[in-house]
Design an enzyme around this catalytic site. Structure first.
Site, PDB file in Angstrom:
ATOM      1  CG  HIS A  49      -0.241  -0.044   2.523  1.00  0.00           C
ATOM      2  ND1 HIS A  49      -0.209  -1.163   3.321  1.00  0.00           N
ATOM      3  CD2 HIS A  49       0.485   0.889   3.174  1.00  0.00           C
ATOM      4  CE1 HIS A  49       0.502  -0.920   4.392  1.00  0.00           C
ATOM      5  NE2 HIS A  49       0.939   0.323   4.334  1.00  0.00           N
TER       6      HIS A  49
HETATM    7  C1  T46 Z   1       2.912   0.888   6.832  1.00  0.00           C
HETATM    8  C2  T46 Z   1       3.689  -0.349   7.075  1.00  0.00           C
HETATM    9  C3  T46 Z   1       5.167  -0.107   7.226  1.00  0.00           C
HETATM   10  C4  T46 Z   1      -4.242  -0.370  13.474  1.00  0.00           C
HETATM   11  O1  T46 Z   1      -5.318  -0.634  14.046  1.00  0.00           O
HETATM   12  N1  T46 Z   1      -3.545   0.724  13.847  1.00  0.00           N
HETATM   13  C5  T46 Z   1      -2.363   1.061  13.275  1.00  0.00           C
HETATM   14  O2  T46 Z   1      -1.736   2.066  13.672  1.00  0.00           O
HETATM   15  C6  T46 Z   1      -1.860   0.233  12.223  1.00  0.00           C
HETATM   16  C7  T46 Z   1      -0.552   0.571  11.533  1.00  0.00           C
HETATM   17  C8  T46 Z   1      -2.591  -0.873  11.839  1.00  0.00           C
HETATM   18  N2  T46 Z   1      -3.758  -1.161  12.473  1.00  0.00           N
HETATM   19  C9  T46 Z   1      -4.496  -2.367  12.103  1.00  0.00           C
HETATM   20  C10 T46 Z   1      -5.067  -2.361  10.694  1.00  0.00           C
HETATM   21  C11 T46 Z   1      -5.024  -3.828  10.307  1.00  0.00           C
HETATM   22  O3  T46 Z   1      -6.198  -4.472  10.768  1.00  0.00           O
HETATM   23  O4  T46 Z   1      -3.574  -3.462  12.140  1.00  0.00           O
HETATM   24  C12 T46 Z   1      -3.843  -4.379  11.104  1.00  0.00           C
HETATM   25  C13 T46 Z   1      -2.611  -4.635  10.242  1.00  0.00           C
HETATM   26  O5  T46 Z   1      -2.315  -3.444   9.486  1.00  0.00           O
HETATM   27  P1  T46 Z   1      -1.733  -3.505   8.010  1.00  0.00           P
HETATM   28  O6  T46 Z   1      -2.276  -4.661   7.302  1.00  0.00           O
HETATM   29  O7  T46 Z   1      -1.911  -2.156   7.380  1.00  0.00           O
HETATM   30  O8  T46 Z   1      -0.168  -3.750   8.320  1.00  0.00           O
HETATM   31  P2  T46 Z   1       1.081  -3.695   7.337  1.00  0.00           P
HETATM   32  O9  T46 Z   1       2.193  -4.335   8.053  1.00  0.00           O
HETATM   33  O10 T46 Z   1       0.741  -4.196   5.977  1.00  0.00           O
HETATM   34  O11 T46 Z   1       1.401  -2.121   7.169  1.00  0.00           O
HETATM   35  C14 T46 Z   1       1.824  -1.364   8.277  1.00  0.00           C
HETATM   36  C15 T46 Z   1       1.087  -0.012   8.324  1.00  0.00           C
HETATM   37  O12 T46 Z   1      -0.314  -0.228   8.281  1.00  0.00           O
HETATM   38  C16 T46 Z   1       1.470   0.900   7.196  1.00  0.00           C
HETATM   39  O13 T46 Z   1       1.041   2.208   7.475  1.00  0.00           O
HETATM   40  O14 T46 Z   1       3.414   1.811   6.210  1.00  0.00           O
HETATM   41  O15 T46 Z   1       3.225  -1.120   8.211  1.00  0.00           O
END
Ligand code: T46
Length: 135
Positions: A49
């Protein structure tokens, strides 16, 4: 695309090491949120993303992880394996995190609170968005 890393200072003595991160000093923005990624299974690729406005600094404080950054015209990869390396990831950059080593810990300092509306999770939509921004 320039890869920007902020060097973080390690304070070490016979007891071990300590690294501090201060907003607008060690990294260029006010820190609104800190999160960390742990227990990533082998072979998993996270991210996929971009953010419309969020700025972040990524630090791999234990182990290693490969970060792929894509600005819509070029793609670069960086291996983070040093707790003194703060990788800056600006808005409008597609990111993927892969090749997490066993027990890797990735800490992220973010300029804004969590907001799902700031994410672009479709690559074609990302390309369209950055082209519009650059025109
Ligand atoms: C990024 C990369 C480096 C939350 O509730 N609060 C938060 O602050 C974050 C970051 C995530 N979440 C929840 C949303 C999803 O249900 O945690 C779950 C996993 O998030 P996501 O699939 O977006 O995780 P990554 O590892 O793909 O991405 C993350 C960050 O979301 C993103 O901003 O730049 O790490």
């Amino acid at each position: 695309m320039e890869i920007i890393k902020y060097p973080l200072q390690m304070h070490g003595d016979y007891r071990g090491h300590l690294v501090a991160v201060e907003e607008k000093k060690d990294i260029p923005f006010e820190i609104k949120r800190v999160y960390y990624i742990v227990d990533t299974a082998q072979g998993v690729v996270r991210g996929h993303h971009a953010h419309k406005s969020l700025e972040q600094v990524l630090v791999c404080v234990h182990g290693s992880v490969k970060i792929t950054l894509d600005d819509g015209t070029e793609r670069k990869t960086v291996v983070l394996d040093d707790p003194c390396d703060g990788l800056y990831v600006s808005n409008n950059i597609w990111r993927e995190m892969s090749e997490f080593s066993e027990h890797a810990v990735l800490i992220v300092f973010a300029s804004k609170f969590y907001d799902e509306n700031d994410y672009i999770r479709d690559y074609d939509e990302f390309l369209k968005y950055v082209r519009e921004q650059n025109n």
